[in-house]
Design an enzyme around this catalytic site. Sequence first.
Site, PDB file in Angstrom:
ATOM      1  N   ASP A  14       0.818  -1.219   0.000  1.00 15.60           N
ATOM      2  CA  ASP A  14       0.000   0.000   0.000  1.00 15.60           C
ATOM      3  C   ASP A  14       0.850   1.267   0.000  1.00 15.60           C
ATOM      4  O   ASP A  14       0.676   2.148   0.844  1.00 15.60           O
ATOM      5  CB  ASP A  14      -0.932   0.008   1.215  1.00 15.60           C
ATOM      6  CG  ASP A  14      -1.749  -1.255   1.354  1.00 15.60           C
ATOM      7  OD1 ASP A  14      -2.174  -1.787   0.318  1.00 15.60           O
ATOM      8  OD2 ASP A  14      -1.954  -1.732   2.490  1.00 15.60           O
ATOM      9  N   GLU A 174     -11.286   1.140  -3.221  1.00 13.34           N
ATOM     10  CA  GLU A 174     -10.366   1.521  -2.141  1.00 13.34           C
ATOM     11  C   GLU A 174      -9.273   2.437  -2.669  1.00 13.34           C
ATOM     12  O   GLU A 174      -9.219   2.736  -3.858  1.00 13.34           O
ATOM     13  CB  GLU A 174      -9.745   0.266  -1.512  1.00 13.34           C
ATOM     14  CG  GLU A 174      -8.959  -0.593  -2.492  1.00 13.34           C
ATOM     15  CD  GLU A 174      -8.487  -1.905  -1.883  1.00 13.34           C
ATOM     16  OE1 GLU A 174      -8.058  -1.900  -0.734  1.00 13.34           O
ATOM     17  OE2 GLU A 174      -8.558  -2.939  -2.574  1.00 13.34           O
TER      18      GLU A 174
END
Length: 496
Positions: A14, A174
């Site tokens: 991420d 997301e």
Amino acid sequence: MKYSNPVIKGFYPDPSVCKVEDTYYLVCSSFQYFPGVPLFESKDLVNWTQIGHCLTRESQVRLSGVNSSGGVFAPTIRHQDGRFYMTTTNDTTRQNFYVWTDDIYGEWSEPVYVDQGGIDPDLYFENGRAFFMSNGLDDDGVGGVIQCELNIETGTKLSPSRSIWQGTGGRYLESPHMYKIDGRYYLMAAEGGTEYGHMVIYARSESLHGPFESYASNPVLTNRNLGGYELQGVGHGDLVQDGEGNWWMLHLGFRQIGRWLTYHHLGREVFLTPVTFGEDGWFTAGHDGITLTGFNTDRIPDTTLQRVKKSETFENTDWNLDWCYLRHPSAANYRLAHGKATLTGTEVTLDTPASPTFIGIRQKDFDATISCEVSLTGTGEAGLTLYMDENHHYDLAIRRDATGIRAITRLNVGDIKSVEHQTALPGDSVKLLIRSGHERYHFFAVIDGVEFPLGTAQTRYLSSEVAGGFTGVLIGLYAVGRDSQAEFTVFECAYI
């Protein structure tokens, strides 16, 4: 210059990036590990050096009782008016918050909490105003990327949370990030789940608040249709512009253990992909919308050398940067010195979602030789663990009980926990050796220079496809037993 992907290897998922003057700064998720949110810097986008963590104090983040793959989710790093901000989610407590610092090499603030739900938060600054985005439900219960204006000093909402884009219809919207480029607002996100269907999507608008028009050729970047390719799970990206005006995407992906073996255990890693804007203002990414294991580009000077660290030892790693703990450690159980670690065991084992005496470093490539001299005093166990989570780890250790002292290999796969091999030891110390390959780990005890095989185990049982979750394998040193103390010396992880 031809550079190789991933540019940061091992479990560093991420990624988010920002540029300040001539330096790039990048942060990654850390989940149940502490310190939280690893922080890197780079001058050239291909060579990254870890310079710290954003969450270094227990007061900044609650990790006690957090299950594996809970805790600290996807962070975003931004810079505004001389100050760095890192915003993230503690998914276990369901709280979004941010911390800040005026010194990127120093400590970060206590958390500032934001009364907006969802995960994967983003901060965007414009004309002295701050806007907060996440993916979840807005104040009216509408899902998507939700946005509110913030008082950046207090975290107080200055406007209702409103859904501004619902993505393209893929599952698990997301990772929203907002940018203003050439007068337009670009909103980039991910869909498909952070697995084989992962993808990067985006839309643009004339207004910060929308409506947003989706890019007609979404997804702009994905490897989802490349069955049989070793690089998969590409998504969750962040854009950055270099000093020459070129655009890049830092994003995650993972390497399968083999071309046709759909398992990955090193975790989600950091990849660098070129981005190109067309005359119409829409951008493309990668090679026909996919990420490669290497790119040949004239955007980076040929004089740039991509450095690869082939060996990690106690001497050339930093206990405070490269190594990490499970949740909040008890400092009294660790004495970490140059070239040596002394660990005091407790009754907490690696099978418990708590904080055993454990300190680990990420496995960064498939092929490696891992070795360490280990000595044990007292009754208990100490050694090396290949740790995915509390239910999936392989342990190579010294074990002392009423029957004597032995070197053992224990395999922990779900509910099956079995000592598969053992050999008696002539003393209370031994060299432990693991040879790692794409598909198997091989375990040995080295006594007086002679290698005693202690079995093998398939890497796939430590993979995300088997274990679930969002992390990757760590090479850990551990000790268990209330009156046990272990000394670790001559550690090396040599990559082949």
